[in-house]
Design an enzyme around this catalytic site. Structure first.
Site, PDB file in Angstrom:
ATOM      1  N   ASP A  48       0.870  -1.199   0.004  1.00 36.92           N
ATOM      2  CA  ASP A  48      -0.005   0.129  -0.084  1.00 36.92           C
ATOM      3  C   ASP A  48       0.926   1.153   0.117  1.00 36.92           C
ATOM      4  O   ASP A  48       0.493   2.341  -0.634  1.00 36.92           O
ATOM      5  CB  ASP A  48      -0.810  -0.002   1.294  1.00 36.92           C
ATOM      6  CG  ASP A  48      -2.071   0.850   1.016  1.00 36.92           C
ATOM      7  OD1 ASP A  48      -2.153   1.523   0.301  1.00 36.92           O
ATOM      8  OD2 ASP A  48      -3.079   0.499   1.954  1.00 36.92           O
ATOM      9  N   HIS A  61      -7.809  -1.167   9.024  1.00 30.38           N
ATOM     10  CA  HIS A  61      -6.832  -0.514   8.031  1.00 30.38           C
ATOM     11  C   HIS A  61      -7.205   0.984   7.754  1.00 30.38           C
ATOM     12  O   HIS A  61      -7.975   1.339   7.131  1.00 30.38           O
ATOM     13  CB  HIS A  61      -7.008  -1.335   6.852  1.00 30.38           C
ATOM     14  CG  HIS A  61      -6.120  -0.771   5.453  1.00 30.38           C
ATOM     15  ND1 HIS A  61      -4.987  -1.726   5.279  1.00 30.38           N
ATOM     16  CD2 HIS A  61      -6.253   0.106   4.819  1.00 30.38           C
ATOM     17  CE1 HIS A  61      -4.476  -1.105   4.117  1.00 30.38           C
ATOM     18  NE2 HIS A  61      -5.076  -0.057   3.823  1.00 30.38           N
ATOM     19  N   HIS A  76      -6.327   4.718   6.811  1.00 28.15           N
ATOM     20  CA  HIS A  76      -5.391   5.854   6.263  1.00 28.15           C
ATOM     21  C   HIS A  76      -5.735   7.150   7.202  1.00 28.15           C
ATOM     22  O   HIS A  76      -6.794   7.356   8.109  1.00 28.15           O
ATOM     23  CB  HIS A  76      -5.939   6.200   4.833  1.00 28.15           C
ATOM     24  CG  HIS A  76      -5.333   4.961   4.045  1.00 28.15           C
ATOM     25  ND1 HIS A  76      -4.365   5.242   3.097  1.00 28.15           N
ATOM     26  CD2 HIS A  76      -5.951   3.741   3.912  1.00 28.15           C
ATOM     27  CE1 HIS A  76      -4.254   4.029   2.348  1.00 28.15           C
ATOM     28  NE2 HIS A  76      -5.149   3.215   2.648  1.00 28.15           N
ATOM     29  N   CYS A 107      -4.170   5.304  -2.040  1.00 27.53           N
ATOM     30  CA  CYS A 107      -4.663   4.520  -3.191  1.00 27.53           C
ATOM     31  C   CYS A 107      -4.897   5.071  -4.471  1.00 27.53           C
ATOM     32  O   CYS A 107      -5.428   6.295  -4.460  1.00 27.53           O
ATOM     33  CB  CYS A 107      -5.941   4.074  -2.695  1.00 27.53           C
ATOM     34  SG  CYS A 107      -6.926   2.847  -3.906  1.00 27.53           S
TER      35      CYS A 107
HETATM   36  P1  HMG Z   1      -8.782  -4.791 -16.744  1.00 26.17           P
HETATM   37  O1  HMG Z   1      -8.225  -3.988 -17.539  1.00 26.17           O
HETATM   38  O2  HMG Z   1     -10.226  -4.753 -16.602  1.00 26.17           O
HETATM   39  O3  HMG Z   1      -8.473  -6.176 -17.045  1.00 26.17           O
HETATM   40  O4  HMG Z   1      -8.065  -4.535 -15.247  1.00 26.17           O
HETATM   41  P2  HMG Z   1      -8.514  -7.274 -18.222  1.00 26.17           P
HETATM   42  O5  HMG Z   1      -8.848  -8.511 -17.633  1.00 26.17           O
HETATM   43  O6  HMG Z   1      -9.268  -6.644 -19.371  1.00 26.17           O
HETATM   44  O7  HMG Z   1      -7.146  -7.341 -18.904  1.00 26.17           O
HETATM   45  C1  HMG Z   1      -6.375  -6.413 -19.406  1.00 26.17           C
HETATM   46  C2  HMG Z   1      -4.908  -6.619 -19.439  1.00 26.17           C
HETATM   47  O8  HMG Z   1      -4.496  -6.517 -18.204  1.00 26.17           O
HETATM   48  C3  HMG Z   1      -4.441  -7.933 -20.131  1.00 26.17           C
HETATM   49  O9  HMG Z   1      -3.349  -7.955 -20.820  1.00 26.17           O
HETATM   50  C4  HMG Z   1      -4.431  -8.923 -18.921  1.00 26.17           C
HETATM   51  O10 HMG Z   1      -3.509  -9.807 -19.262  1.00 26.17           O
HETATM   52  C5  HMG Z   1      -3.978  -8.081 -17.995  1.00 26.17           C
HETATM   53  P3  HMG Z   1      -2.993  -7.562 -22.397  1.00 26.17           P
HETATM   54  O11 HMG Z   1      -3.861  -8.509 -23.096  1.00 26.17           O
HETATM   55  O12 HMG Z   1      -3.941  -6.147 -22.622  1.00 26.17           O
HETATM   56  O13 HMG Z   1      -1.653  -7.362 -22.385  1.00 26.17           O
HETATM   57  N1  HMG Z   1      -3.908  -8.446 -16.301  1.00 26.17           N
HETATM   58  C6  HMG Z   1      -3.006  -8.415 -15.387  1.00 26.17           C
HETATM   59  N2  HMG Z   1      -1.816  -8.203 -15.646  1.00 26.17           N
HETATM   60  C7  HMG Z   1      -1.234  -8.496 -14.452  1.00 26.17           C
HETATM   61  N3  HMG Z   1      -1.644  -8.804 -13.191  1.00 26.17           N
HETATM   62  C8  HMG Z   1      -3.201  -9.052 -13.461  1.00 26.17           C
HETATM   63  C9  HMG Z   1      -3.913  -8.708 -14.374  1.00 26.17           C
HETATM   64  N4  HMG Z   1      -5.131  -9.002 -14.799  1.00 26.17           N
HETATM   65  C10 HMG Z   1      -5.369  -8.603 -15.958  1.00 26.17           C
HETATM   66  N5  HMG Z   1      -3.539  -9.564 -12.249  1.00 26.17           N
HETATM   67  C11 HMG Z   1      -7.627  -5.404 -12.937  1.00 26.17           C
HETATM   68  C12 HMG Z   1      -8.729  -5.309 -14.303  1.00 26.17           C
HETATM   69  C13 HMG Z   1      -8.360  -5.890 -11.718  1.00 26.17           C
HETATM   70  C14 HMG Z   1      -6.579  -6.348 -13.546  1.00 26.17           C
HETATM   71  C15 HMG Z   1      -7.110  -3.896 -12.958  1.00 26.17           C
HETATM   72  O14 HMG Z   1      -8.005  -3.085 -12.616  1.00 26.17           O
HETATM   73  C16 HMG Z   1      -6.127  -3.778 -11.725  1.00 26.17           C
HETATM   74  O15 HMG Z   1      -5.097  -4.493 -11.631  1.00 26.17           O
HETATM   75  N6  HMG Z   1      -6.497  -3.166 -10.601  1.00 26.17           N
HETATM   76  C17 HMG Z   1      -5.816  -3.058  -9.284  1.00 26.17           C
HETATM   77  C18 HMG Z   1      -6.047  -1.916  -8.877  1.00 26.17           C
HETATM   78  C19 HMG Z   1      -4.917  -1.557  -7.674  1.00 26.17           C
HETATM   79  O16 HMG Z   1      -4.013  -2.308  -7.303  1.00 26.17           O
HETATM   80  N7  HMG Z   1      -5.562  -0.769  -6.602  1.00 26.17           N
HETATM   81  C20 HMG Z   1      -5.030  -0.239  -5.503  1.00 26.17           C
HETATM   82  C21 HMG Z   1      -5.073  -1.541  -4.558  1.00 26.17           C
HETATM   83  S1  HMG Z   1      -6.737  -1.554  -3.431  1.00 26.17           S
HETATM   84  C22 HMG Z   1      -6.123  -0.582  -2.012  1.00 26.17           C
HETATM   85  O17 HMG Z   1      -5.106  -0.092  -2.042  1.00 26.17           O
HETATM   86  C23 HMG Z   1      -6.885  -0.634  -1.001  1.00 26.17           C
HETATM   87  C24 HMG Z   1      -6.561  -1.293   0.164  1.00 26.17           C
HETATM   88  O18 HMG Z   1      -5.352  -0.780   0.483  1.00 26.17           O
HETATM   89  C25 HMG Z   1      -7.620  -1.166   1.083  1.00 26.17           C
HETATM   90  C26 HMG Z   1      -8.044   0.126   1.612  1.00 26.17           C
HETATM   91  O19 HMG Z   1      -7.184   1.134   1.957  1.00 26.17           O
HETATM   92  O20 HMG Z   1      -9.382   0.012   1.642  1.00 26.17           O
HETATM   93  C27 HMG Z   1      -6.263  -2.631  -0.159  1.00 26.17           C
HETATM   94 MG    MG Z   2      -4.947   1.055   2.032  1.00 24.77          MG
END
Ligand code: HMG
Ligand code: MG
Length: 299
Positions: free
Chosen positions: A16, A207, A209, A240
Protein backbone atom coordinates in the site's frame (compact mmCIF):
# COMPACT_ATOMS: atom_id res chain seq x y z
CA UNK A 1 -14.49 -5.05 26.63
CA UNK A 2 -10.86 -5.36 27.67
CA UNK A 3 -7.93 -4.43 25.43
CA UNK A 4 -6.03 -7.26 23.71
CA UNK A 5 -2.75 -8.24 25.41
CA UNK A 6 -1.00 -8.64 22.10
CA UNK A 7 -1.58 -7.07 18.69
CA UNK A 8 -0.46 -8.32 15.28
CA UNK A 9 0.64 -5.46 13.10
CA UNK A 10 0.19 -6.05 9.39
CA UNK A 11 2.86 -3.89 7.77
CA UNK A 12 1.54 -2.75 4.40
CA UNK A 13 4.33 -0.31 3.54
CA UNK A 14 5.92 -2.33 0.72
CA UNK A 15 2.50 -2.72 -0.98
CA UNK A 16 0.00 0.00 0.00
CA UNK A 17 2.91 2.27 0.81
CA UNK A 18 4.74 2.04 -2.49
CA UNK A 19 1.83 1.54 -4.93
CA UNK A 20 1.06 5.25 -5.18
CA UNK A 21 4.56 6.75 -5.03
CA UNK A 22 5.66 8.61 -8.11
CA UNK A 23 9.23 7.46 -7.47
CA UNK A 24 9.49 3.83 -8.64
CA UNK A 25 11.71 2.01 -6.18
CA UNK A 26 14.19 -0.47 -7.72
CA UNK A 27 13.56 -4.14 -6.90
CA UNK A 28 16.73 -4.66 -4.74
CA UNK A 29 15.76 -1.66 -2.58
CA UNK A 30 12.28 -3.09 -2.06
CA UNK A 31 13.85 -6.40 -1.00
CA UNK A 32 16.23 -4.67 1.43
CA UNK A 33 13.30 -2.63 2.82
CA UNK A 34 11.26 -5.78 3.47
CA UNK A 35 14.24 -7.44 5.17
CA UNK A 36 14.66 -4.44 7.45
CA UNK A 37 10.97 -4.63 8.40
CA UNK A 38 11.29 -8.33 9.24
CA UNK A 39 14.45 -7.64 11.25
CA UNK A 40 12.49 -5.01 13.21
CA UNK A 41 10.19 -7.80 14.40
CA UNK A 42 7.17 -7.37 12.14
CA UNK A 43 5.56 -10.77 11.64
CA UNK A 44 3.25 -9.95 8.73
CA UNK A 45 4.59 -7.86 5.84
CA UNK A 46 2.44 -7.32 2.75
CA UNK A 47 5.23 -7.58 0.24
CA UNK A 48 3.80 -6.53 -3.13
CA UNK A 49 0.80 -6.92 -5.40
CA UNK A 50 0.06 -8.93 -8.54
CA UNK A 51 -2.17 -6.40 -10.27
CA UNK A 52 -2.02 -5.00 -13.78
CA UNK A 53 1.23 -3.11 -14.38
CA UNK A 54 -0.73 -0.66 -16.51
CA UNK A 55 -2.84 0.17 -13.46
CA UNK A 56 -0.08 0.16 -10.81
CA UNK A 57 3.35 0.49 -12.46
CA UNK A 58 5.13 0.98 -9.12
CA UNK A 59 4.57 -2.68 -8.23
CA UNK A 60 5.13 -4.25 -11.63
CA UNK A 61 8.02 -6.31 -10.24
CA UNK A 62 6.03 -8.51 -7.82
CA UNK A 63 7.24 -11.68 -9.56
CA UNK A 64 10.83 -10.60 -8.91
CA UNK A 65 10.37 -9.34 -5.34
CA UNK A 66 8.62 -12.30 -3.73
CA UNK A 67 10.94 -15.17 -4.76
CA UNK A 68 14.03 -13.08 -3.94
CA UNK A 69 13.06 -12.58 -0.30
CA UNK A 70 15.20 -14.35 2.22
CA UNK A 71 12.08 -15.20 4.22
CA UNK A 72 12.51 -14.94 7.99
CA UNK A 73 11.13 -17.84 10.03
CA UNK A 74 7.77 -16.98 11.55
CA UNK A 75 7.15 -14.07 9.17
CA UNK A 76 4.28 -14.11 6.68
CA UNK A 77 4.56 -12.22 3.37
CA UNK A 78 1.06 -11.77 1.93
CA UNK A 79 0.56 -10.32 -1.54
CA UNK A 80 -2.43 -8.51 -3.00
CA UNK A 81 -4.27 -10.13 -5.92
CA UNK A 82 -7.29 -8.80 -7.85
CA UNK A 83 -8.22 -11.79 -10.04
CA UNK A 84 -7.23 -15.27 -11.23
CA UNK A 85 -4.42 -13.88 -13.39
CA UNK A 86 -2.93 -12.25 -10.30
CA UNK A 87 -3.42 -15.36 -8.20
CA UNK A 88 -1.67 -17.57 -10.76
CA UNK A 89 1.28 -15.17 -10.93
CA UNK A 90 1.42 -14.96 -7.13
CA UNK A 91 1.38 -18.76 -6.75
CA UNK A 92 4.07 -19.11 -9.43
CA UNK A 93 6.21 -16.68 -7.40
CA UNK A 94 5.75 -18.81 -4.28
CA UNK A 95 3.00 -16.91 -2.43
CA UNK A 96 1.52 -18.73 0.57
CA UNK A 97 -0.55 -15.85 1.80
CA UNK A 98 -2.78 -13.70 -0.35
CA UNK A 99 -5.09 -10.74 0.08
CA UNK A 100 -8.08 -10.03 -2.12
CA UNK A 101 -10.01 -6.77 -2.16
CA UNK A 102 -13.47 -5.47 -2.86
CA UNK A 103 -15.85 -2.72 -1.72
CA UNK A 104 -19.56 -2.03 -1.30
CA UNK A 105 -19.20 1.12 -3.45
CA UNK A 106 -20.14 0.57 -7.12
CA UNK A 107 -18.15 3.57 -8.29
CA UNK A 108 -15.03 2.71 -6.33
CA UNK A 109 -15.24 -0.89 -7.57
CA UNK A 110 -15.32 0.34 -11.18
CA UNK A 111 -12.45 2.80 -10.64
CA UNK A 112 -10.25 0.37 -8.71
CA UNK A 113 -10.90 -2.92 -10.49
CA UNK A 114 -12.96 -2.10 -13.59
CA UNK A 115 -15.93 -4.22 -12.55
CA UNK A 116 -19.25 -4.00 -10.70
CA UNK A 117 -19.57 -5.02 -7.04
CA UNK A 118 -21.44 -8.19 -8.05
CA UNK A 119 -18.70 -9.12 -10.55
CA UNK A 120 -16.04 -8.29 -7.97
CA UNK A 121 -17.64 -10.62 -5.42
CA UNK A 122 -17.87 -13.38 -8.03
CA UNK A 123 -14.16 -12.87 -8.88
CA UNK A 124 -13.24 -12.89 -5.21
CA UNK A 125 -15.13 -16.13 -4.62
CA UNK A 126 -13.20 -17.83 -7.43
CA UNK A 127 -9.86 -16.48 -6.23
CA UNK A 128 -10.54 -17.36 -2.58
CA UNK A 129 -11.61 -20.91 -3.49
CA UNK A 130 -8.55 -21.49 -5.68
CA UNK A 131 -6.17 -19.91 -3.17
CA UNK A 132 -7.53 -22.06 -0.33
CA UNK A 133 -7.22 -25.10 -2.59
CA UNK A 134 -3.56 -24.17 -3.12
CA UNK A 135 -3.08 -24.03 0.67
CA UNK A 136 -2.92 -20.25 1.05
CA UNK A 137 -4.12 -18.15 3.92
CA UNK A 138 -6.55 -15.57 2.56
CA UNK A 139 -7.35 -12.09 3.84
CA UNK A 140 -10.02 -9.95 2.21
CA UNK A 141 -9.98 -6.18 2.29
CA UNK A 142 -13.22 -4.26 2.17
CA UNK A 143 -12.45 -0.71 1.04
CA UNK A 144 -14.29 2.55 1.73
CA UNK A 145 -15.96 1.15 4.84
CA UNK A 146 -16.30 4.60 6.45
CA UNK A 147 -16.88 6.61 3.30
CA UNK A 148 -16.24 6.59 -0.43
CA UNK A 149 -14.59 9.40 -2.38
CA UNK A 150 -17.30 9.10 -5.05
CA UNK A 151 -20.43 7.95 -3.20
CA UNK A 152 -20.01 9.43 0.29
CA UNK A 153 -21.50 7.50 3.21
CA UNK A 154 -21.40 3.71 3.16
CA UNK A 155 -23.92 1.82 5.29
CA UNK A 156 -22.39 -0.31 8.08
CA UNK A 157 -24.95 -3.02 7.25
CA UNK A 158 -23.61 -3.28 3.69
CA UNK A 159 -20.07 -3.70 5.02
CA UNK A 160 -21.22 -6.33 7.53
CA UNK A 161 -23.11 -8.28 4.85
CA UNK A 162 -20.06 -8.21 2.58
CA UNK A 163 -17.73 -9.32 5.39
CA UNK A 164 -20.08 -12.20 6.20
CA UNK A 165 -20.24 -13.28 2.55
CA UNK A 166 -16.44 -13.19 2.19
CA UNK A 167 -15.98 -15.28 5.35
CA UNK A 168 -18.53 -17.78 3.95
CA UNK A 169 -16.46 -17.91 0.77
CA UNK A 170 -13.55 -19.18 2.88
CA UNK A 171 -11.52 -16.14 3.93
CA UNK A 172 -9.48 -16.31 7.09
CA UNK A 173 -9.60 -12.62 7.90
CA UNK A 174 -11.37 -9.41 6.88
CA UNK A 175 -9.53 -6.09 6.91
CA UNK A 176 -11.84 -3.09 7.13
CA UNK A 177 -10.32 -0.29 5.06
CA UNK A 178 -10.95 3.39 5.74
CA UNK A 179 -9.41 4.04 2.35
CA UNK A 180 -9.73 7.82 2.45
CA UNK A 181 -9.33 8.25 6.20
CA UNK A 182 -12.68 9.96 6.81
CA UNK A 183 -13.71 7.90 9.84
CA UNK A 184 -14.15 9.37 13.29
CA UNK A 185 -14.49 7.41 16.55
CA UNK A 186 -18.30 7.39 16.76
CA UNK A 187 -18.68 6.17 13.18
CA UNK A 188 -15.88 3.65 13.67
CA UNK A 189 -17.55 2.22 16.78
CA UNK A 190 -20.93 1.98 15.02
CA UNK A 191 -19.30 0.19 12.08
CA UNK A 192 -17.35 -2.26 14.23
CA UNK A 193 -20.34 -3.08 16.41
CA UNK A 194 -22.39 -3.81 13.29
CA UNK A 195 -19.70 -5.93 11.62
CA UNK A 196 -18.94 -7.85 14.84
CA UNK A 197 -22.54 -9.13 14.85
CA UNK A 198 -21.62 -11.05 11.67
CA UNK A 199 -17.88 -11.76 11.97
CA UNK A 200 -15.97 -12.55 15.17
CA UNK A 201 -13.53 -9.85 16.24
CA UNK A 202 -10.65 -12.36 16.13
CA UNK A 203 -11.14 -12.50 12.35
CA UNK A 204 -11.22 -8.73 11.88
CA UNK A 205 -8.43 -6.26 11.17
CA UNK A 206 -8.60 -2.49 10.80
CA UNK A 207 -6.85 -0.51 8.09
CA UNK A 208 -6.85 3.25 8.55
CA UNK A 209 -5.47 5.91 6.28
CA UNK A 210 -4.65 9.09 8.18
CA UNK A 211 -5.99 11.80 5.86
CA UNK A 212 -7.77 13.71 8.65
CA UNK A 213 -5.47 12.70 11.52
CA UNK A 214 -8.12 10.33 12.96
CA UNK A 215 -6.35 7.01 12.50
CA UNK A 216 -4.86 6.55 15.98
CA UNK A 217 -8.04 7.44 17.81
CA UNK A 218 -9.98 5.09 15.54
CA UNK A 219 -7.44 2.37 16.29
CA UNK A 220 -8.01 2.99 20.00
CA UNK A 221 -11.73 2.38 19.42
CA UNK A 222 -10.92 -0.87 17.59
CA UNK A 223 -8.68 -1.98 20.47
CA UNK A 224 -11.51 -1.25 22.91
CA UNK A 225 -13.66 -3.55 20.78
CA UNK A 226 -11.04 -6.29 21.25
CA UNK A 227 -9.72 -6.19 17.69
CA UNK A 228 -6.11 -7.35 17.73
CA UNK A 229 -4.92 -7.00 14.12
CA UNK A 230 -3.94 -3.55 12.90
CA UNK A 231 -2.67 -2.56 9.46
CA UNK A 232 -0.16 0.28 9.12
CA UNK A 233 2.71 1.44 6.94
CA UNK A 234 6.10 2.49 8.21
CA UNK A 235 6.84 6.19 7.63
CA UNK A 236 3.12 6.72 6.96
CA UNK A 237 3.64 5.67 3.35
CA UNK A 238 0.78 5.08 1.05
CA UNK A 239 -2.43 6.00 -0.60
CA UNK A 240 -4.71 4.44 -3.12
CA UNK A 241 -4.29 5.50 -6.77
CA UNK A 242 -8.08 5.25 -7.23
CA UNK A 243 -9.07 7.23 -4.13
CA UNK A 244 -8.49 10.92 -4.75
CA UNK A 245 -7.34 12.60 -1.55
CA UNK A 246 -6.33 9.36 0.19
CA UNK A 247 -3.22 10.14 2.18
CA UNK A 248 -0.83 7.67 3.68
CA UNK A 249 -1.64 4.79 5.97
CA UNK A 250 -1.30 5.38 9.67
CA UNK A 251 2.42 5.19 10.46
CA UNK A 252 3.59 1.92 12.02
CA UNK A 253 5.98 3.83 14.29
CA UNK A 254 3.04 5.79 15.74
CA UNK A 255 0.96 2.63 16.22
CA UNK A 256 3.84 0.84 17.97
CA UNK A 257 4.41 3.84 20.25
CA UNK A 258 0.70 3.86 21.17
CA UNK A 259 0.68 0.11 21.86
CA UNK A 260 3.94 0.24 23.85
CA UNK A 261 2.42 2.98 25.99
CA UNK A 262 -0.66 0.84 26.62
CA UNK A 263 1.46 -2.18 27.56
CA UNK A 264 0.20 -4.16 24.54
CA UNK A 265 2.83 -6.46 23.01
CA UNK A 266 3.72 -6.26 19.33
CA UNK A 267 7.16 -7.88 19.13
CA UNK A 268 8.39 -4.85 17.19
CA UNK A 269 11.65 -3.04 17.98
CA UNK A 270 10.81 0.66 17.61
CA UNK A 271 14.38 1.79 16.92
CA UNK A 272 14.86 -0.70 14.09
CA UNK A 273 11.44 0.23 12.72
CA UNK A 274 12.34 3.92 12.71
CA UNK A 275 15.55 3.08 10.86
CA UNK A 276 13.57 1.14 8.22
CA UNK A 277 11.21 4.09 7.80
CA UNK A 278 14.13 6.47 7.32
CA UNK A 279 15.77 4.09 4.86
CA UNK A 280 12.75 3.98 2.53
CA UNK A 281 11.84 7.65 2.97
CA UNK A 282 15.34 8.61 1.86
CA UNK A 283 14.98 6.48 -1.25
CA UNK A 284 11.60 8.11 -1.97
CA UNK A 285 13.03 11.57 -1.44
CA UNK A 286 10.64 12.78 1.24
CA UNK A 287 10.73 12.72 5.06
CA UNK A 288 8.89 9.95 6.98
CA UNK A 289 5.27 10.90 7.69
CA UNK A 290 5.39 9.71 11.28
CA UNK A 291 5.22 11.92 14.37
CA UNK A 292 7.17 9.35 16.39
CA UNK A 293 9.85 9.10 13.72
CA UNK A 294 10.23 12.92 13.73
CA UNK A 295 10.26 13.07 17.55
CA UNK A 296 12.98 10.43 17.68
CA UNK A 297 15.42 12.96 16.21
CA UNK A 298 19.03 11.78 15.99
CA UNK A 299 18.82 9.40 18.96
P1 HMG B 1 -8.75 -4.75 -16.70
O1 HMG B 1 -8.07 -3.75 -17.56
O2 HMG B 1 -10.25 -4.76 -16.65
O3 HMG B 1 -8.19 -6.22 -17.02
O4 HMG B 1 -8.17 -4.57 -15.24
P2 HMG B 1 -8.56 -7.25 -18.15
O5 HMG B 1 -8.97 -8.53 -17.47
O6 HMG B 1 -9.48 -6.65 -19.17
O7 HMG B 1 -7.11 -7.45 -18.83
C1 HMG B 1 -6.43 -6.39 -19.47
C2 HMG B 1 -4.94 -6.69 -19.49
O8 HMG B 1 -4.43 -6.72 -18.13
C3 HMG B 1 -4.60 -8.03 -20.10
O9 HMG B 1 -3.32 -7.90 -20.71
C4 HMG B 1 -4.46 -8.94 -18.89
O10 HMG B 1 -3.63 -10.05 -19.11
C5 HMG B 1 -3.81 -8.00 -17.90
P3 HMG B 1 -3.17 -7.58 -22.28
O11 HMG B 1 -3.89 -8.72 -22.95
O12 HMG B 1 -3.87 -6.25 -22.53
O13 HMG B 1 -1.69 -7.53 -22.49
N1 HMG B 1 -4.09 -8.40 -16.50
C6 HMG B 1 -3.14 -8.50 -15.57
N2 HMG B 1 -1.80 -8.29 -15.59
C7 HMG B 1 -1.13 -8.49 -14.44
N3 HMG B 1 -1.72 -8.87 -13.29
C8 HMG B 1 -3.05 -9.09 -13.23
C9 HMG B 1 -3.80 -8.90 -14.41
N4 HMG B 1 -5.10 -9.02 -14.68
C10 HMG B 1 -5.27 -8.72 -15.97
N5 HMG B 1 -3.60 -9.47 -12.08
C11 HMG B 1 -7.63 -5.38 -13.05
C12 HMG B 1 -8.68 -5.33 -14.15
C13 HMG B 1 -8.32 -5.94 -11.81
C14 HMG B 1 -6.51 -6.28 -13.47
C15 HMG B 1 -7.12 -3.93 -12.80
O14 HMG B 1 -8.22 -3.10 -12.57
C16 HMG B 1 -6.17 -3.84 -11.63
O15 HMG B 1 -5.06 -4.36 -11.69
N6 HMG B 1 -6.60 -3.20 -10.54
C17 HMG B 1 -5.80 -3.09 -9.33
C18 HMG B 1 -5.75 -1.70 -8.86
C19 HMG B 1 -4.99 -1.61 -7.57
O16 HMG B 1 -4.00 -2.30 -7.34
N7 HMG B 1 -5.47 -0.74 -6.66
C20 HMG B 1 -4.86 -0.52 -5.40
C21 HMG B 1 -5.04 -1.65 -4.45
S1 HMG B 1 -6.56 -1.61 -3.50
C22 HMG B 1 -6.17 -0.59 -2.18
O17 HMG B 1 -5.16 0.04 -2.16
C23 HMG B 1 -7.09 -0.56 -1.00
C24 HMG B 1 -6.53 -1.32 0.20
O18 HMG B 1 -5.28 -0.81 0.61
C25 HMG B 1 -7.51 -1.25 1.36
C26 HMG B 1 -8.02 0.16 1.65
O19 HMG B 1 -7.20 1.08 1.89
O20 HMG B 1 -9.24 0.29 1.63
C27 HMG B 1 -6.33 -2.81 -0.15
MG1 MG C 1 -5.07 0.99 1.91
Amino acid sequence: MSFPKRVTIVEVGPRDGLQNESEIIPTPIKIEFIHQLAAAGLSVIEATSFVSKKWVPALADGSDVLPALNQHAGVRYPVLVPNETGLNAALAAGAKDIAVFTTPSETFSMKNTNCTVADSLARMKTVITQAKHAGCRVRAYISCVLGCPYEGDILPDSVAAMAYALMNDGCDEISLGDTIGVGTPGKTLALLETVMKKVHRDQLAVHFHDTYGQALVNIYVALQCGIATIDSAVAGLGGCPYAAGASGNVATEDVVYLLNGMGIETGVNLEKLIAAGRFIAKKLGHPPRSRVNAAFGDK
